[in-house]
Motif scaffolding. Structure first.
Motif, mmCIF file in Angstrom:
data_model
loop_
_atom_site.group_PDB
_atom_site.id
_atom_site.type_symbol
_atom_site.label_atom_id
_atom_site.label_comp_id
_atom_site.label_asym_id
_atom_site.label_seq_id
_atom_site.Cartn_x
_atom_site.Cartn_y
_atom_site.Cartn_z
ATOM 1 N N LEU A 27 1.075 -1.058 0.006
ATOM 2 C CA LEU A 27 -0.095 0.116 -0.075
ATOM 3 C C LEU A 27 1.010 1.314 0.149
ATOM 4 O O LEU A 27 0.407 2.115 -0.815
ATOM 5 C CB LEU A 27 -1.016 -0.079 1.160
ATOM 6 N N PRO A 28 1.878 1.378 0.907
ATOM 7 C CA PRO A 28 2.861 2.606 0.841
ATOM 8 C C PRO A 28 3.213 2.779 -0.507
ATOM 9 O O PRO A 28 3.559 4.085 -1.095
ATOM 10 C CB PRO A 28 3.786 2.264 1.921
ATOM 11 N N PRO A 48 -13.550 9.964 -2.308
ATOM 12 C CA PRO A 48 -12.959 9.381 -1.209
ATOM 13 C C PRO A 48 -13.484 9.972 0.138
ATOM 14 O O PRO A 48 -13.521 9.131 1.118
ATOM 15 C CB PRO A 48 -11.513 9.560 -1.363
ATOM 16 N N GLN A 49 -14.060 11.201 0.133
ATOM 17 C CA GLN A 49 -14.392 11.765 1.176
ATOM 18 C C GLN A 49 -15.647 10.967 1.984
ATOM 19 O O GLN A 49 -15.976 11.299 2.885
ATOM 20 C CB GLN A 49 -14.843 13.088 1.033
ATOM 21 N N LEU A 50 -16.433 10.217 1.034
ATOM 22 C CA LEU A 50 -17.385 9.374 1.636
ATOM 23 C C LEU A 50 -16.725 8.416 2.783
ATOM 24 O O LEU A 50 -17.532 8.198 3.498
ATOM 25 C CB LEU A 50 -17.944 8.358 0.477
ATOM 26 N N VAL A 51 -15.607 7.990 2.506
ATOM 27 C CA VAL A 51 -14.995 7.252 3.524
ATOM 28 C C VAL A 51 -14.269 8.270 4.523
ATOM 29 O O VAL A 51 -14.374 7.928 5.755
ATOM 30 C CB VAL A 51 -13.770 6.238 2.985
ATOM 31 N N TYR A 52 -13.590 9.243 4.316
ATOM 32 C CA TYR A 52 -12.785 10.095 4.953
ATOM 33 C C TYR A 52 -13.513 10.940 5.775
ATOM 34 O O TYR A 52 -12.987 11.539 7.039
ATOM 35 C CB TYR A 52 -11.643 10.569 4.304
ATOM 36 N N VAL A 110 -1.659 4.239 -0.892
ATOM 37 C CA VAL A 110 -3.080 3.924 -0.694
ATOM 38 C C VAL A 110 -3.083 3.757 1.028
ATOM 39 O O VAL A 110 -2.290 3.047 1.501
ATOM 40 C CB VAL A 110 -3.377 2.717 -1.270
ATOM 41 N N ASP A 111 -4.214 4.596 1.346
ATOM 42 C CA ASP A 111 -4.255 4.433 2.605
ATOM 43 C C ASP A 111 -5.037 3.076 3.299
ATOM 44 O O ASP A 111 -6.111 2.640 2.668
ATOM 45 C CB ASP A 111 -5.416 5.715 3.303
ATOM 46 N N PRO A 112 -4.346 2.619 4.319
ATOM 47 C CA PRO A 112 -5.204 1.075 4.679
ATOM 48 C C PRO A 112 -6.567 1.143 4.987
ATOM 49 O O PRO A 112 -7.389 0.437 5.120
ATOM 50 C CB PRO A 112 -4.211 0.685 6.124
ATOM 51 N N LEU A 113 -7.079 2.435 5.717
ATOM 52 C CA LEU A 113 -8.329 2.843 5.946
ATOM 53 C C LEU A 113 -9.215 2.554 4.725
ATOM 54 O O LEU A 113 -10.291 1.713 4.686
ATOM 55 C CB LEU A 113 -8.478 3.845 6.576
#
Length: 450
Positions: free
Chosen positions: A368-369, A437-441, A373-376
């Motif tokens: 991921l790094p 992505p803000q749907l997740v963050y 890509v964020d693991p979350l």
């Protein structure tokens, strides 16, 4: 053979062996110890046959799993789920929601989906939700002349939502595997979970409006139910379970309790709920404890086997081989995510979600790094993707659960056909999350900062 080649052989042998139906946890432990004996073999320091560091590693990994603070929440959430399942609340809940939504197109399917989602969230046990709702809601929908594919698809899709919507056991397992904060994972999964459930509802209502023959409108009774009676039905069926779920989830999200403490509150709340519904008997309590211990042991031994296997795999250089291979493909972050999700989607055909999360997801985590890509974010995509493992032929477990208790005239192919539109909505949800992505963050950042 070089050590990296032996590591790849180890992975290939594992995949080959599990296809024959060998127990996965014990296969992982056996292969980890077997290949680990070779990896850590030192003839100069060896005094007897058990003088090998792989045995120390195995003992340490076992202790680490059993002492993991995150994993202690699993048996408590499982116990809450099993005791709620036996509290005789689902039949009242479905009846109440069916009456409440009776003016909507496809009202009985809407009530079934909401009941499935709420019950699946409370239990997190897909097989139990699909089986129970198949016994309760499917006969009612068939009696109302609902299309067989339409009716079965609703139950299969609704029953899987519990592995995504918090408090999800799957997210706890992912948090333990990836080192991601379970609190942030829960906050990040809320909006995607409700968005997917909302897409399901839009599909149900839309299909019922476009083709009323799929879900005939129920005939209105001559005597409408009094408003006070409806409120009392909601107070005694919907709200107790909803309050239990919100109490557990709120305690975690607002930092009032750790996941383990909140799970203990949920387990106690489940006991109180069962007692209030006069369903708390010694036999049901004993069965709930037995099922909790059995499922917890399965998850924990999977972790022990997986961590032993992955430690040896990494020590032999297998992780570096995978890393170099992926880097050599020169992929963009989008291409990497698509490849990873495709592999997980295909693994969902023969394997359960627990095996995918514990065994195969850790292979992707070190990569991921490299792609930023964020693991979350990756975890939420996986949680969405694993919905399809229960809905996609040929190994759609939700369909098999439902077929096991459905009337004989309901064919497995009809259940598959009814489930496939929901697979499309899962893919749509994944596309929306990648695009926005803000749907997740948004919620994790709002509550806990960046």
């Amino acid at each position: 053979m070089t050590d990296p080649q032996i590591a790849i052989l180890m992975l290939g042998m594992f995949i080959f062996v599990i296809m024959f139906g060998f127990p996965i946890a014990f296969t992982l432990m056996a292969m980890g110890i077997g290949f680990g004996y070779y990896a850590y073999y030192d003839a100069d320091r060896m005094r007897h046959i058990f003088d090998n560091r792989i045995f120390d590693l195995f003992v340490n990994q076992t202790y680490s799993v059993m002492a993991n603070d995150v994993l202690t929440a699993i048996p408590l959430f499982l116990f809450m789920g099993y005791i709620v399942e036996r509290a005789n609340i689902v039949d009242r809940l479905f009846e109440t929601l069916n009456i409440t939504t009776r003016r909507l197109p496809g009202s009985m399917a809407v009530a079934a989906l909401i009941t499935c989602a709420l019950f699946a969230t409370a239990t997190g046990i897909v097989g139990a939700v699909v089986t129970l709702m198949g016994l309760l809601a499917l006969p009612a929908m068939l009696k109302a002349r609902y299309d067989e594919r339409f009716a079965t698809g609703v139950i299969c899709a609704g029953g899987t939502l519990g592995i995504l919507i918090p408090p999800s056991i799957m997210l706890i397992v992912y948090a333990a595997s990836s080192g991601t904060s379970i609190v942030r994972l829960y906050a990040g999964a809320l909006i995607p979970g409700f968005m997917l459930a909302g897409l399901y509802l839009v599909y149900i209502v839309g299909r019922a409006m476009l083709n009323p023959k799929l879900a005939p409108q129920a005939e209105r009774s001559a005597e409408p139910i009094p408003y006070g009676t409806l409120v009392w039905m909601l107070l005694t069926s919907f709200f107790p379970l909803a309050i239990l779920i919100l109490s557990v989830l709120g305690a975690i999200l607002f930092g009032l309790a750790t996941p383990s403490e909140a799970a203990a509150i949920g387990a106690l709340g489940g006991l109180v709920l069962a007692a209030a519904y006069r369903a708390l008997t010694w036999d049901r309590l004993r069965e709930s404890v037995y099922l909790t211990v059995r499922t917890t042991a399965m998850v924990c031994w999977l972790f022990v086997g997986s961590w032993t296997f992955s430690s040896v795999f990494s020590y032999l250089g297998g992780e570096q081989v995978v890393r170099e291979f992926v880097v050599g493909l020169d992929m963009t972050p989008l291409q990497f995510l698509l490849l990873a999700q495709l592999i997980i989607f295909l693994l969902g055909w023969p394997l359960e979600w627990s095996e995918i999360i514990i065994i195969f997801v850790p292979i992707f985590l070190p990569l991921l790094p490299l792609f930023g890509v964020d693991p979350l974010f990756f975890g939420i995509l996986i949680a969405l993707n694993l919905q399809t493992s229960f809905l996609t032929p040929p190994m759609a477990m939700s369909a098999y659960y439902l077929k096991g208790i459905a009337p004989p005239h309901i064919r497995l192919t009809q259940i598959f056909a009814g489930s496939l539109p929901y697979v499309g909505m899962v893919f749509l949800s994944m596309a929306l999350i990648y695009t926005y992505p803000q749907l997740v963050y948004w919620l994790p950042q709002l509550m806990y900062g960046r």
